[in-house]
Scaffold this motif. Structure first.
Motif, mmCIF file in Angstrom:
data_model
loop_
_atom_site.group_PDB
_atom_site.id
_atom_site.type_symbol
_atom_site.label_atom_id
_atom_site.label_comp_id
_atom_site.label_asym_id
_atom_site.label_seq_id
_atom_site.Cartn_x
_atom_site.Cartn_y
_atom_site.Cartn_z
ATOM 1 N N LEU A 46 0.846 -1.186 0.000
ATOM 2 C CA LEU A 46 0.000 0.000 0.000
ATOM 3 C C LEU A 46 0.883 1.239 0.000
ATOM 4 O O LEU A 46 1.811 1.363 0.783
ATOM 5 C CB LEU A 46 -0.914 0.004 1.228
ATOM 6 C CG LEU A 46 -1.746 -1.269 1.405
ATOM 7 C CD1 LEU A 46 -2.692 -1.095 2.583
ATOM 8 C CD2 LEU A 46 -2.539 -1.578 0.155
ATOM 9 N N LYS A 47 0.571 2.163 -0.844
ATOM 10 C CA LYS A 47 1.398 3.359 -0.981
ATOM 11 C C LYS A 47 0.701 4.548 -0.318
ATOM 12 O O LYS A 47 -0.431 4.872 -0.633
ATOM 13 C CB LYS A 47 1.669 3.657 -2.459
ATOM 14 C CG LYS A 47 2.454 2.539 -3.126
ATOM 15 C CD LYS A 47 2.802 2.886 -4.542
ATOM 16 C CE LYS A 47 3.628 1.776 -5.187
ATOM 17 N NZ LYS A 47 3.999 2.091 -6.565
ATOM 18 N N ARG A 48 1.420 5.222 0.577
ATOM 19 C CA ARG A 48 0.825 6.287 1.355
ATOM 20 C C ARG A 48 0.428 7.490 0.508
ATOM 21 O O ARG A 48 -0.645 8.053 0.698
ATOM 22 C CB ARG A 48 1.825 6.774 2.418
ATOM 23 C CG ARG A 48 2.122 5.762 3.508
ATOM 24 C CD ARG A 48 3.307 6.236 4.334
ATOM 25 N NE ARG A 48 3.534 5.340 5.455
ATOM 26 C CZ ARG A 48 3.132 5.593 6.689
ATOM 27 N NH1 ARG A 48 2.463 6.693 6.945
ATOM 28 N NH2 ARG A 48 3.382 4.753 7.662
ATOM 29 N N SER A 49 1.251 7.910 -0.388
ATOM 30 C CA SER A 49 1.089 9.215 -1.025
ATOM 31 C C SER A 49 -0.067 9.295 -2.003
ATOM 32 O O SER A 49 -0.562 10.376 -2.274
ATOM 33 C CB SER A 49 2.383 9.595 -1.754
ATOM 34 O OG SER A 49 2.670 8.634 -2.760
ATOM 35 N N LYS A 50 -0.507 8.160 -2.567
ATOM 36 C CA LYS A 50 -1.482 8.219 -3.649
ATOM 37 C C LYS A 50 -2.873 7.741 -3.238
ATOM 38 O O LYS A 50 -3.765 7.671 -4.066
ATOM 39 C CB LYS A 50 -0.986 7.382 -4.832
ATOM 40 C CG LYS A 50 0.312 7.894 -5.436
ATOM 41 C CD LYS A 50 0.746 7.028 -6.609
ATOM 42 C CE LYS A 50 2.050 7.523 -7.206
ATOM 43 N NZ LYS A 50 2.503 6.687 -8.325
ATOM 44 N N MET A 51 -3.041 7.364 -1.961
ATOM 45 C CA MET A 51 -4.290 6.754 -1.552
ATOM 46 C C MET A 51 -5.002 7.604 -0.515
ATOM 47 O O MET A 51 -4.382 8.262 0.305
ATOM 48 C CB MET A 51 -4.021 5.362 -0.966
ATOM 49 C CG MET A 51 -3.414 4.402 -1.957
ATOM 50 S SD MET A 51 -4.562 4.028 -3.309
ATOM 51 C CE MET A 51 -3.598 2.831 -4.226
ATOM 52 N N GLY A 52 -6.340 7.536 -0.534
ATOM 53 C CA GLY A 52 -7.133 8.186 0.480
ATOM 54 C C GLY A 52 -7.197 9.690 0.309
ATOM 55 O O GLY A 52 -6.714 10.264 -0.658
ATOM 56 N N GLY A 53 -7.841 10.330 1.271
ATOM 57 C CA GLY A 53 -7.934 11.776 1.241
ATOM 58 C C GLY A 53 -9.231 12.284 0.647
ATOM 59 O O GLY A 53 -10.171 11.529 0.356
ATOM 60 N N VAL A 54 -9.286 13.587 0.461
ATOM 61 C CA VAL A 54 -10.498 14.279 0.022
ATOM 62 C C VAL A 54 -10.992 13.775 -1.333
ATOM 63 O O VAL A 54 -12.181 13.494 -1.522
ATOM 64 C CB VAL A 54 -10.242 15.798 -0.025
ATOM 65 C CG1 VAL A 54 -11.382 16.519 -0.730
ATOM 66 C CG2 VAL A 54 -10.082 16.352 1.385
ATOM 67 N N ARG A 55 -10.086 13.651 -2.298
ATOM 68 C CA ARG A 55 -10.488 13.264 -3.650
ATOM 69 C C ARG A 55 -11.084 11.849 -3.658
ATOM 70 O O ARG A 55 -12.100 11.594 -4.316
ATOM 71 C CB ARG A 55 -9.283 13.336 -4.591
ATOM 72 C CG ARG A 55 -9.590 12.981 -6.051
ATOM 73 C CD ARG A 55 -10.500 14.023 -6.679
ATOM 74 N NE ARG A 55 -10.772 13.726 -8.059
ATOM 75 C CZ ARG A 55 -9.984 14.072 -9.076
ATOM 76 N NH1 ARG A 55 -8.872 14.748 -8.856
ATOM 77 N NH2 ARG A 55 -10.328 13.771 -10.314
ATOM 78 N N THR A 56 -10.465 10.926 -2.925
ATOM 79 C CA THR A 56 -10.982 9.560 -2.867
ATOM 80 C C THR A 56 -12.363 9.526 -2.235
ATOM 81 O O THR A 56 -13.271 8.847 -2.736
ATOM 82 C CB THR A 56 -10.022 8.662 -2.062
ATOM 83 O OG1 THR A 56 -8.740 8.656 -2.700
ATOM 84 C CG2 THR A 56 -10.546 7.235 -1.978
ATOM 85 N N ALA A 57 -12.539 10.261 -1.133
ATOM 86 C CA ALA A 57 -13.845 10.313 -0.472
ATOM 87 C C ALA A 57 -14.898 10.884 -1.412
ATOM 88 O O ALA A 57 -16.028 10.377 -1.496
ATOM 89 C CB ALA A 57 -13.760 11.168 0.798
ATOM 90 N N ALA A 58 -14.545 11.934 -2.159
ATOM 91 C CA ALA A 58 -15.492 12.552 -3.092
ATOM 92 C C ALA A 58 -15.893 11.583 -4.194
ATOM 93 O O ALA A 58 -17.070 11.487 -4.569
ATOM 94 C CB ALA A 58 -14.879 13.818 -3.693
ATOM 95 N N GLU A 59 -14.939 10.846 -4.730
ATOM 96 C CA GLU A 59 -15.228 9.906 -5.821
ATOM 97 C C GLU A 59 -16.156 8.785 -5.351
ATOM 98 O O GLU A 59 -17.041 8.354 -6.093
ATOM 99 C CB GLU A 59 -13.921 9.330 -6.372
ATOM 100 C CG GLU A 59 -13.087 10.355 -7.134
ATOM 101 C CD GLU A 59 -11.739 9.805 -7.566
ATOM 102 O OE1 GLU A 59 -11.369 8.696 -7.108
ATOM 103 O OE2 GLU A 59 -11.049 10.477 -8.352
#
Length: 337
Positions: free
Chosen positions: A194-207
């Motif tokens: 699992l890669k920290r920098s590219k996963m999760g966050g605002v954009r993922t939640a919005a999608e």
């Protein structure tokens, strides 16, 4: 002169591959195809159609040749060392180490994620619903967005809202969480990939929220707003709503129309602003636009849930086209693909 069996055993690999896949069970052959590139699938499928003259002797020869090759192959566990050695000789130690780590990470992540993405949504939901919400969020972040949204829909409101909040505030995976995640998936998903920098966050939640029903979306956002009003607003700003399709250029609208069935479009436009409906109609032929107008008028009142479901489905098509670079979306003053 060599017979056909001998030719098959020593002949073109494409024909031998086609024969091997043809004699496998359908499920096994399908599993092999899943690991091939589209061009390879096309070439092998074309070759399979040419096997009308296939004899038992040729099949036997191909199987014997395959068995002989298998007997000379090194044990599977030696492949990583072999690959590392070859890359080191070709690229040097530093570049080889960087590349092999990326390759092995992608391999582990792909296998685990694909396994979950191919499972039925209820099965995934049932498998993870009793885990800690942070573990659930970590898993869903790595699934395809539609799959993640489908899993969330099977949770009760409290758990769903908690998980969405954790997705929105996701900033990395702690070692303990990685270990627990690995245990949860029973080795199916390697947490170290699992890669920290590219996963999760605002954009993922919005999608993901984009794919939930409007009611579920609203309650999840209310929960996030109670936690942090600014965070909720950032998610809303990232969400692409059906009404935002008014910002698509005409070429993008035309591209989208080619991917949508008329009945679905009619239902979606029933609940759309008039200017958006007219934009779609302007980008259709006169005959097609007339048919859509007539259908919209003849249908009468429709359930809001049905309209919203079709709009969500169209937004999934929009996202797929945008990810492929076929259309450009705009959000506020910025454009993104």
């Amino acid at each position: 002169m060599a017979n056909s069996a001998t030719t098959a055993a020593k002949g073109p690999g494409l024909r031998r591959a086609a024969i091997m896949l043809l004699i496998l069970e359908e499920e096994s052959a399908a599993e092999v195809f899943r690991h091939l590139a589209p061009q390879q699938i096309q070439r092998i499928s074309k070759e399979m159609t040419k096997l009308d003259d296939l004899s038992h002797a040729e099949i036997k020869s191909v199987l014997e040749g395959f068995h002989e090759q298998l007997a000379t192959m090194p044990p599977i566990e030696k492949y990583d060392d072999y690959i590392r050695s070859v890359l080191t000789k070709a690229l040097g130690a530093e570049r080889a180490n960087t590349m092999i780590e990326d390759v092995l990470e992608q391999k582990a992540d792909h296998i685990g994620i694909e396994a979950l993405n191919m499972m039925d949504v209820p099965e995934v939901a049932e498998m993870i619903r009793d885990e800690h919400p942070q573990i659930i969020a970590t898993i869903l972040i790595h699934l395809e967005r539609a799959q993640a949204a489908g899993v969330l829909e099977h949770f009760d409101e409290r758990l769903r809202n908690d998980v969405v909040l954790r997705i929105a505030t996701f900033s990395g995976v702690q070692p303990a969480a990685l270990q627990e995640l690995t245990e949860v998936l029973g080795g199916m998903l390697d947490g170290q990939s699992l890669k920290r920098s590219k996963m999760g966050g605002v954009r993922t939640a919005a999608e993901i929220l984009n794919l939930l029903s409007t009611g579920q979306e609203d309650t999840a956002l209310e929960n996030i707003r109670a936690y942090n009003d600014e965070l909720a607003q950032k998610i809303i700003d990232e969400m692409f709503l059906f009404e935002n399709l008014i910002d698509l250029d005409d070429r993008s609208i035309q591209t989208l129309l080619r991917q949508i069935e008329t009945p679905a479009l009619v239902t979606a436009l029933k609940g759309a602003p008039k200017d958006l409906a007219e934009k779609f109609l302007r980008n259709m032929s006169q005959r097609a636009a007339s048919l859509v107008r007539e259908e919209m008028e003849s249908r009468g009142p429709m359930r809001l849930s049905q309209v919203e479901a079709e709009q969500k489905a169209i937004l999934q098509v929009v996202r797929r086209l945008a990810d492929a670079g076929d259309i450009v979306l705009s959000s506020g003053d910025d454009a993104y693909v």
